[in-house]
Design an enzyme around this catalytic site. Structure first.
Site, mmCIF file in Angstrom:
data_model
loop_
_atom_site.group_PDB
_atom_site.id
_atom_site.type_symbol
_atom_site.label_atom_id
_atom_site.label_comp_id
_atom_site.label_asym_id
_atom_site.label_seq_id
_atom_site.Cartn_x
_atom_site.Cartn_y
_atom_site.Cartn_z
ATOM 1 N N CYS A 155 0.836 -1.207 0.000
ATOM 2 C CA CYS A 155 0.000 0.000 0.000
ATOM 3 C C CYS A 155 0.870 1.257 0.000
ATOM 4 O O CYS A 155 1.344 1.691 1.058
ATOM 5 C CB CYS A 155 -0.926 -0.023 1.222
ATOM 6 S SG CYS A 155 -2.013 1.406 1.306
ATOM 7 N N CYS A 182 -0.400 4.219 1.995
ATOM 8 C CA CYS A 182 -0.256 4.063 3.440
ATOM 9 C C CYS A 182 1.191 4.255 3.881
ATOM 10 O O CYS A 182 1.458 4.866 4.909
ATOM 11 C CB CYS A 182 -0.679 2.664 3.869
ATOM 12 S SG CYS A 182 -2.159 2.057 3.069
ATOM 13 N N ASP A 183 2.117 3.718 3.141
ATOM 14 C CA ASP A 183 3.479 3.583 3.660
ATOM 15 C C ASP A 183 4.536 4.406 2.927
ATOM 16 O O ASP A 183 5.676 4.489 3.389
ATOM 17 C CB ASP A 183 3.897 2.099 3.617
ATOM 18 C CG ASP A 183 3.018 1.242 4.518
ATOM 19 O OD1 ASP A 183 2.472 1.801 5.489
ATOM 20 O OD2 ASP A 183 2.856 0.041 4.254
HETATM 21 C C1 LIG Z 1 0.633 -3.449 4.632
HETATM 22 C C2 LIG Z 1 -0.615 -2.609 4.633
HETATM 23 C C3 LIG Z 1 -0.584 -1.372 5.203
HETATM 24 C C4 LIG Z 1 -1.719 -0.587 5.225
HETATM 25 N N1 LIG Z 1 -1.652 0.621 5.829
HETATM 26 C C5 LIG Z 1 -2.741 1.411 5.840
HETATM 27 C C6 LIG Z 1 -2.685 2.707 6.436
HETATM 28 O O1 LIG Z 1 -1.664 3.132 6.957
HETATM 29 N N2 LIG Z 1 -3.813 3.460 6.400
HETATM 30 C C7 LIG Z 1 -4.969 3.029 5.804
HETATM 31 O O2 LIG Z 1 -5.967 3.753 5.816
HETATM 32 N N3 LIG Z 1 -5.044 1.808 5.222
HETATM 33 C C8 LIG Z 1 -3.962 0.997 5.230
HETATM 34 N N4 LIG Z 1 -4.009 -0.219 4.606
HETATM 35 C C9 LIG Z 1 -5.264 -0.626 3.971
HETATM 36 C C10 LIG Z 1 -6.227 -1.131 5.062
HETATM 37 O O3 LIG Z 1 -5.545 -2.072 5.855
HETATM 38 C C11 LIG Z 1 -7.453 -1.764 4.447
HETATM 39 O O4 LIG Z 1 -8.105 -0.843 3.596
HETATM 40 C C12 LIG Z 1 -8.433 -2.197 5.554
HETATM 41 O O5 LIG Z 1 -7.781 -3.070 6.439
HETATM 42 C C13 LIG Z 1 -9.651 -2.877 4.963
HETATM 43 O O6 LIG Z 1 -10.430 -3.319 6.030
HETATM 44 P P1 LIG Z 1 -11.490 -4.476 5.848
HETATM 45 O O7 LIG Z 1 -12.067 -4.687 7.198
HETATM 46 O O8 LIG Z 1 -12.395 -4.168 4.727
HETATM 47 O O9 LIG Z 1 -10.682 -5.754 5.384
HETATM 48 P P2 LIG Z 1 -9.449 -6.525 6.017
HETATM 49 O O10 LIG Z 1 -8.616 -5.685 6.873
HETATM 50 O O11 LIG Z 1 -8.821 -7.225 4.855
HETATM 51 O O12 LIG Z 1 -10.138 -7.620 6.953
HETATM 52 C C14 LIG Z 1 -10.813 -8.710 6.412
HETATM 53 C C15 LIG Z 1 -11.190 -9.646 7.531
HETATM 54 O O13 LIG Z 1 -12.024 -10.663 6.994
HETATM 55 C C16 LIG Z 1 -11.614 -11.922 7.485
HETATM 56 N N5 LIG Z 1 -12.074 -12.957 6.573
HETATM 57 C C17 LIG Z 1 -11.692 -13.203 5.296
HETATM 58 N N6 LIG Z 1 -12.331 -14.278 4.813
HETATM 59 C C18 LIG Z 1 -13.156 -14.704 5.812
HETATM 60 C C19 LIG Z 1 -14.050 -15.792 5.941
HETATM 61 N N7 LIG Z 1 -14.238 -16.668 4.944
HETATM 62 N N8 LIG Z 1 -14.720 -15.943 7.109
HETATM 63 C C20 LIG Z 1 -14.540 -15.063 8.132
HETATM 64 N N9 LIG Z 1 -13.693 -14.014 8.066
HETATM 65 C C21 LIG Z 1 -13.001 -13.851 6.912
HETATM 66 C C22 LIG Z 1 -10.112 -11.778 7.631
HETATM 67 O O14 LIG Z 1 -9.603 -12.763 8.525
HETATM 68 C C23 LIG Z 1 -10.019 -10.363 8.186
HETATM 69 O O15 LIG Z 1 -10.220 -10.383 9.576
HETATM 70 C C24 LIG Z 1 -2.909 -1.041 4.611
HETATM 71 C C25 LIG Z 1 -2.947 -2.306 4.016
HETATM 72 C C26 LIG Z 1 -1.818 -3.099 4.043
HETATM 73 C C27 LIG Z 1 -1.871 -4.469 3.426
#
Ligand SMILES: Cc1cc2nc3c(=O)[nH]c(=O)nc-3n(C[C@H](O)[C@H](O)[C@H](O)COP(=O)(O)OP(=O)(O)OC[C@H]3O[C@@H](n4cnc5c(N)ncnc54)[C@H](O)[C@@H]3O)c2cc1C
Length: 348
Positions: free
Chosen positions: A139, A142-143
């Protein structure tokens, strides 16, 4: 068959979207159960410093932020449990959802919020796992700012790679884009913007080149990478070819921009609409939000829906909207259920 436990609201995913939904759903007395999936806390647990989440002027660690959210959700009565959804179905139209987990447990639920995120694709090269969050990132938004003044490498040849490379020119000394083919897959708009930066000396293109290994340590971060190039492209398929050249290259950060895979396989049995890449399609809820799917009672939030913004704050906002939309749906369901006995009596 295992006896199913019934829940009013089940949330698949414990990232920012799922936990934000859980806070609101618990405060609306919808008794949510959050299933964590294989990545408890979601993608943010992969980053050591979240500098752009509103409310934390000094930044906050990703794991700390999601732990705080989890505690906040639990304080209002949400349950958070281990569990990975394998199959989600709705055996009877308008009946409860049936949620089968990989460990054989079964739940039923009146409403479900899908907050299962999208997993950034990685290459699987040596050094990548060790240095993820320590100079390797998926990302740039983000970083990128953490590596101000360094040379940076972006891997990929599509829109995301071009967009990230352009974004990183704000911070990098030089951005190197590594792409395994000669031609880029990105739209003309992004290729043109990239070529402007190439002419300005801010981006250098390493075509027909692939990343073989990332070197460094958690203490020192990324120190250098090993690349391979071949004049006809796809060098990792041609490592024994004498025309393939392997060389070390100094960079301070590596950004992987080779796409995301939305976690939606378990939704096949719902008949819900997915787009061509597997992202969950949603439409306006009552307040104009974008969390209602075409299946009544099934909502989507965060990166599993949103292929564009993919940020913690936007995922959290969608989680909130999904919880409020689900609350409306559950209230309607209660009203129908309360009205039913009266209707039955009047029929007698
Ligand atoms: C390295 C990195 C750094 C980042 N830094 C930033 C930052 O500094 N600032 C920022 O705003 N954004 C950042 N992001 C982006 C941010 O992390 C994502 O936009 C955000 O986490 C999305 O949230 P989410 O809850 O939609 O999905 P996710 O965080 O992907 O969470 C998905 C969840 O669903 C669960 N899941 C998946 N499949 C299943 C299933 N079949 N059954 C039950 N549970 C399931 C997973 O275990 C997880 O808990 C970063 C991303 C990465 C990879």
């Amino acid at each position: 068959m295992t006896d199913a436990t019934h829940r009013r609201l089940l949330i698949a995913g414990s990232g920012i979207a799922g936990l934000s939904a859980a806070i609101y759903a618990a405060r609306s007395n919808n008794d949510p159960l959050v299933l964590e999936g294989t990545e408890p806390g979601g993608q943010l647990t992969l980053t050591t410093d979240v500098a752009n989440y509103p409310g934390f002027p000094e930044g906050i660690g990703g794991p700390e932020l999601v732990q705080n959210m989890r505690e906040q959700a639990e304080r209002f009565g949400a349950d958070v449990e281990h569990g990975v959804v394998e199959d989600l179905t709705r055996p009877e139209t308008d009946g409860p959802f049936r949620v089968e987990l990989t460990n054989g447990d079964v739940y039923t639920a009146d409403a479900v919020i899908v907050a299962s995120g999208a997993s950034a694709r990685t290459l699987g090269v040596p050094g990548e796992d060790l240095l993820m969050g320590y100079g390797v990132s998926t990302c740039a938004t983000c970083d990128g700012a953490f590596f101000r003044g360094e040379d940076m490498l972006v891997v990929g040849g599509g829109d995301a790679a071009m967009e990230e490379a352009n974004f990183l020119t704000k911070f990098a000394d030089t951005v190197y884009v590594v792409h395994r083919r000669e031609e880029f897959r990105a739209e003309d708009y992004w290729v043109d913007r990239t070529m402007e930066q190439v002419e300005a000396g801010n981006i250098e293109l390493l075509r027909n080149t692939e990343l073989l290994e990332i070197h460094g340590s958690k203490e020192a971060g990324v120190e250098h990478v090993t690349l391979a190039s071949h004049p006809e492209g796809h060098p990792t398929d041609r490592l024994d070819d004498p025309a393939t050249e392997e060389f070390d290259f100094d960079v301070g950060a590596v950004f992987l921009a080779i796409g995301h895979t939305p976690n939606t396989d378990f939704l096949a049995g719902t008949g819900v609409d997915l787009d061509a890449d597997g992202y969950l399609r949603t439409e306006g809820g009552r307040g104009g939000g974008q969390t209602a799917t075409g299946v009544p009672g099934l909502y989507g939030a965060g990166d599993v829906v949103d292929r564009h913004y993919q940020q913690a704050a936007t995922a959290g906002g969608m989680g909130v909207m999904a919880a409020l939309d689900a609350d409306d749906y559950l209230d309607d369901l209660d009203r129908v259920e309360q009205a039913e006995p009266a209707t039955a009596e009047s029929d007698d």
